[in-house]
Design an enzyme around this catalytic site. Structure first.
Site, PDB file in Angstrom:
ATOM      1  N   ASP A   1      58.304  40.146  64.367  1.00  0.00           N
ATOM      2  CA  ASP A   1      58.572  38.723  64.563  1.00  0.00           C
ATOM      3  C   ASP A   1      59.765  38.237  63.771  1.00  0.00           C
ATOM      4  O   ASP A   1      60.260  38.922  62.896  1.00  0.00           O
ATOM      5  CB  ASP A   1      57.363  37.926  64.068  1.00  0.00           C
ATOM      6  CG  ASP A   1      56.302  37.807  65.130  1.00  0.00           C
ATOM      7  OD1 ASP A   1      56.595  38.124  66.283  1.00  0.00           O
ATOM      8  OD2 ASP A   1      55.191  37.380  64.787  1.00  0.00           O
TER       9      ASP A   1
ATOM     10  N   LYS B   1      59.802  34.631  67.471  1.00  0.00           N
ATOM     11  CA  LYS B   1      59.531  33.317  68.056  1.00  0.00           C
ATOM     12  C   LYS B   1      60.219  32.283  67.196  1.00  0.00           C
ATOM     13  O   LYS B   1      60.135  32.313  65.985  1.00  0.00           O
ATOM     14  CB  LYS B   1      58.033  33.022  67.980  1.00  0.00           C
ATOM     15  CG  LYS B   1      57.238  33.761  68.985  1.00  0.00           C
ATOM     16  CD  LYS B   1      55.836  33.214  68.912  1.00  0.00           C
ATOM     17  CE  LYS B   1      54.848  34.320  69.125  1.00  0.00           C
ATOM     18  NZ  LYS B   1      53.552  33.999  68.615  1.00  0.00           N
TER      19      LYS B   1
ATOM     20  N   MET C   1      53.959  24.944  59.293  1.00  0.00           N
ATOM     21  CA  MET C   1      54.669  24.508  60.507  1.00  0.00           C
ATOM     22  C   MET C   1      54.789  22.984  60.570  1.00  0.00           C
ATOM     23  O   MET C   1      54.595  22.378  61.608  1.00  0.00           O
ATOM     24  CB  MET C   1      53.929  25.018  61.759  1.00  0.00           C
ATOM     25  CG  MET C   1      53.968  26.520  61.860  1.00  0.00           C
ATOM     26  SD  MET C   1      53.103  27.163  63.282  1.00  0.00           S
ATOM     27  CE  MET C   1      51.469  27.367  62.617  1.00  0.00           C
TER      28      MET C   1
HETATM   29  N1  SAH Z   1      50.990  34.152  59.242  1.00  0.00           N
HETATM   30  C1  SAH Z   1      51.909  33.403  58.439  1.00  0.00           C
HETATM   31  C2  SAH Z   1      52.054  31.976  58.926  1.00  0.00           C
HETATM   32  C3  SAH Z   1      52.573  31.870  60.296  1.00  0.00           C
HETATM   33  S1  SAH Z   1      52.815  30.216  60.789  1.00  0.00           S
HETATM   34  C4  SAH Z   1      51.469  33.469  56.998  1.00  0.00           C
HETATM   35  O1  SAH Z   1      50.353  33.909  56.716  1.00  0.00           O
HETATM   36  O2  SAH Z   1      52.273  33.126  56.136  1.00  0.00           O
HETATM   37  C5  SAH Z   1      54.504  29.970  60.367  1.00  0.00           C
HETATM   38  C6  SAH Z   1      54.601  28.995  59.224  1.00  0.00           C
HETATM   39  O3  SAH Z   1      54.314  29.643  58.013  1.00  0.00           O
HETATM   40  C7  SAH Z   1      55.965  28.409  59.018  1.00  0.00           C
HETATM   41  O4  SAH Z   1      56.213  27.317  59.876  1.00  0.00           O
HETATM   42  C8  SAH Z   1      55.880  27.954  57.586  1.00  0.00           C
HETATM   43  O5  SAH Z   1      55.130  26.764  57.482  1.00  0.00           O
HETATM   44  C9  SAH Z   1      55.053  29.062  56.980  1.00  0.00           C
HETATM   45  N2  SAH Z   1      55.880  30.098  56.362  1.00  0.00           N
HETATM   46  C10 SAH Z   1      55.903  31.400  56.646  1.00  0.00           C
HETATM   47  N3  SAH Z   1      56.755  32.063  55.836  1.00  0.00           N
HETATM   48  C11 SAH Z   1      57.288  31.141  55.028  1.00  0.00           C
HETATM   49  C12 SAH Z   1      58.204  31.202  53.953  1.00  0.00           C
HETATM   50  N4  SAH Z   1      58.797  32.342  53.560  1.00  0.00           N
HETATM   51  N5  SAH Z   1      58.520  30.050  53.337  1.00  0.00           N
HETATM   52  C13 SAH Z   1      57.949  28.906  53.686  1.00  0.00           C
HETATM   53  N6  SAH Z   1      57.069  28.798  54.686  1.00  0.00           N
HETATM   54  C14 SAH Z   1      56.730  29.891  55.337  1.00  0.00           C
END
Ligand code: SAH
Length: 577
Positions: free
Chosen positions: A335, A357, A471
């Site tokens: 991804d 995505k 998000m």
């Molecule tokens: N599965 C992922 C989340 C997926 S949803 C997890 O466990 O982290 C995607 C959201 O995750 C983004 O919109 C943001 O809100 C957050 N996110 C993921 N990586 C990030 C990062 N390095 N810094 C800040 N927010 C992050």
């Protein structure tokens, strides 16, 4: 009525189209039927192997376009060359009487003389055999492992000519084409189903018309043959259900064995032919047999899909189990939020597929990703589905697991470090802290309709929990306003962490009233986490990154990704002593 039949211009295509024309003309003398030759992309590119120029559709696209535009009303092709599903807006009519479905071996009579036979022992060692199809090539190698298979393309006449020109020992062609062209005399031997399973619906003509042309459908179907139609349905159901790329060896032959029952012989293999599975099933319904055959074969050939959490951004926050599997993976489907550095773990020949995505701009819809996972599981042993953070935290990992179950594919999940927890930690914010926060709640600010309507802000305000919104960067104001309206004090601490755990991490520490303004002022970019709660106040103390950055030199230097740990190597050596 006047009907125009579209066809390719090869001799075989013309013979087939004329057969359809004559039969229809005879049955419907009041209508008139004409032939129109249409050049297809497949006819224009003759110098490259089929798989290099794209999908099976290369021989039919132009004809299908003309049917859709009503330039021609009927398209005639060979069903074995047709994709599992007809083009949108078109249908195949019921199968007419099928021609011989077997494959045939043509021996080079300049080398072996004019012979006919029943065995391949006649062929000299390391005989060179021409065929454009992996299905035929790999099955032939089972009969004569010493044979060398070379790619040849072109229509029947061209292939026979190339056999002589290139001094090949023999070539493999469909019996149906040879019989329709009255060229049976060149056949040395017909393959049995045990030796070589044919392509799904080989020997069946594909007669394609517009879906809404019901009158024409009735006319054409009146000439159909129930038994051939049943066989074709069984074989094509297998093709559709196995859902493999057209460059993979796929074969199926369904035939009646007694009053009540049919049998299906089906085959599936990987691109390189390392995997090649055959099965035989019996039953009374051809379509069910086709479906069942796909299920059984899939169970046999599919590898395991690992749904791996890649961690929040810092590549070293991948789990050890995740890293070990990445090193083993034959295929990695990853991804956008996944650190590209992690691909450094991949073997040199691993297939890397990006299905990133971006919010609102989905590169590949989830349903396509699900299908891709099954497809790749058919081709490889170790398939890694690499997702940002943890696969189950708004990662749709569960949906993928359920889909894989439905398609008989084994899978495992390797949890990851989620940004919801680790992202805060790198900003100095502990998600819980004794006496300050009794727990945490992680919610998504993004639902199907992109609205916040489903969030229960009242209950969020009541609990003494840290609130984490994923998000939500485009909705900071809405979130903070909603919390205040639900009764939270305006000076409740709140923060946004952007690109957490990466080199570009940015942290905005503020309160509910000012968070939105600050985020805009500092031009904060996604991905970002919004966090609300008293724990944000601890960042002054716990922001270890800023606090200790000056002492960086003293930090342990972690090995680069892909570079084997020296220590581990040493330990291994000692073990062997
Ligand atoms: N599965 C992922 C989340 C997926 S949803 C997890 O466990 O982290 C995607 C959201 O995750 C983004 O919109 C943001 O809100 C957050 N996110 C993921 N990586 C990030 C990062 N390095 N810094 C800040 N927010 C992050």
């Amino acid at each position: 009525m006047k009907y125009i039949i579209g066809t390719r211009g090869s001799n075989l295509a013309l013979v087939q189209a004329n057969m359809v024309k004559d039969k229809l003309q005879e049955k419907y003398p009041e209508d008139s039927f004409e032939i129109k030759v249409i050049k297809t992309q497949g006819d224009k590119i003759l110098d490259r192997p089929l798989e290099a120029i794209g999908q099976k559709g290369v021989f039919v696209k132009e004809i299908e376009k003309e049917i859709l535009e009503n330039e021609v009303q009927i398209g005639v092709h060979s069903m074995k060359d047709m994709p599992a599903e007809p083009e949108e807006g078109l249908i195949f009519t019921k199968a007419w009487k099928r021609e011989d479905p077997r494959d045939a071996f043509i021996i080079n009579d300049h080398i072996y003389g004019k012979v006919k036979g029943d065995s391949f022992e006649i062929l000299k060692e390391n005989a060179v055999i021409g065929t454009g199809s992996k299905r035929r090539g790999y099955q032939f190698k089972k009969i004569r492992p010493d044979a060398e298979i070379v790619d040849i393309r072109g229509n029947v006449e061209t292939r026979i000519r190339k056999m002589y020109e290139q001094n090949l020992d023999g070539i493999i062609l469909a019996a149906a084409g040879l019989k329709r062209l009255n060229k049976e005399e060149v056949v040395y031997k017909y393959f049995s189903t045990e030796e070589m399973i044919c392509a799904p619906a080989q020997g069946v003509l594909a007669i394609e018309i517009r879906k809404d042309n019901l009158e024409l459908k009735e006319k054409i179907d009146s000439l159909s043959d129930a038994e051939s139609d049943n066989e074709a349905k069984g074989e094509r159901t297998y093709l559709k259900e196995i859902d493999g790329d057209c460059h993979l060896p796929i074969a199926a032959r369904c035939e009646r064995i007694n009053e009540k029952e049919y049998k299906i012989d089906a085959l599936f293999g990987s691109v390189d032919g390392n995997k090649l599975e055959k099965i035989m099933l019996q039953g009374d319904k051809p379509e069910e047999l086709g479906k069942k055959a796909a299920e059984v074969i899939r169970k046999k050939v599919t590898g395991t899909v690992y749904l791996i959490g890649a961690g929040p951004g810092d590549p070293d926050l991948l789990t050890v189990k995740g890293a070990k599997l990445l090193e083993k993976a034959d295929c990695i489907i990853y991804d956008r939020l996944v650190s590209k550095e992690l691909l450094g773990y991949a073997k040199p020949n691993a297939e890397l597929v990006y299905v990133g995505k971006e919010n609102k701009k989905h590169t590949l819809p989830q349903s396509e990703i699900n299908r891709l996972l099954v497809k790749k599981a058919l081709e490889h042993e170790v398939i890694v589905r690499l997702k940002g953070g943890d696969p189950y935290v708004f990662g749709r990992g569960g949906e993928e697991g359920i889909y894989l179950n439905q398609h008989q594919v084994k899978w495992q999940v390797v949890p990851g470090v989620t940004s919801a927890v680790a992202g805060l930690a790198y900003a100095g914010i502990p998600i819980t802290h004794r006496g300050i926060s009794r727990g945490f709640r992680v919610v998504t600010a993004h639902d199907k309709d992109d609205k916040l309507t489903n969030l229960d802000f009242e209950s969020m305000v009541k609990g003494q929990e840290t609130l984490v919104f994923l998000m939500g960067l485009s909705k900071v104001k809405e979130i903070t306003d909603n919390l205040v309206s639900a009764g939270m004090k305006k000076d409740m601490k709140a923060a946004v962490v952007s690109k957490a755990t990466t080199k570009e991490q940015k942290v905005v520490i503020s309160d509910l009233e000012n968070l939105d303004k600050e985020v805009k002022k500092q031009e904060i970019k996604s991905p970002a986490i919004i966090v609300v709660g008293e724990v944000v106040g601890l960042a002054k103390e716990l922001d270890f990154i800023t606090r200790f950055s000056l002492e960086n030199e003293k930090n342990i230097i972690l090995p680069q990704i892909g570079e084997k740990s020296k220590l581990a190597e040493e330990l291994k050596k000692n073990e062997n002593l």
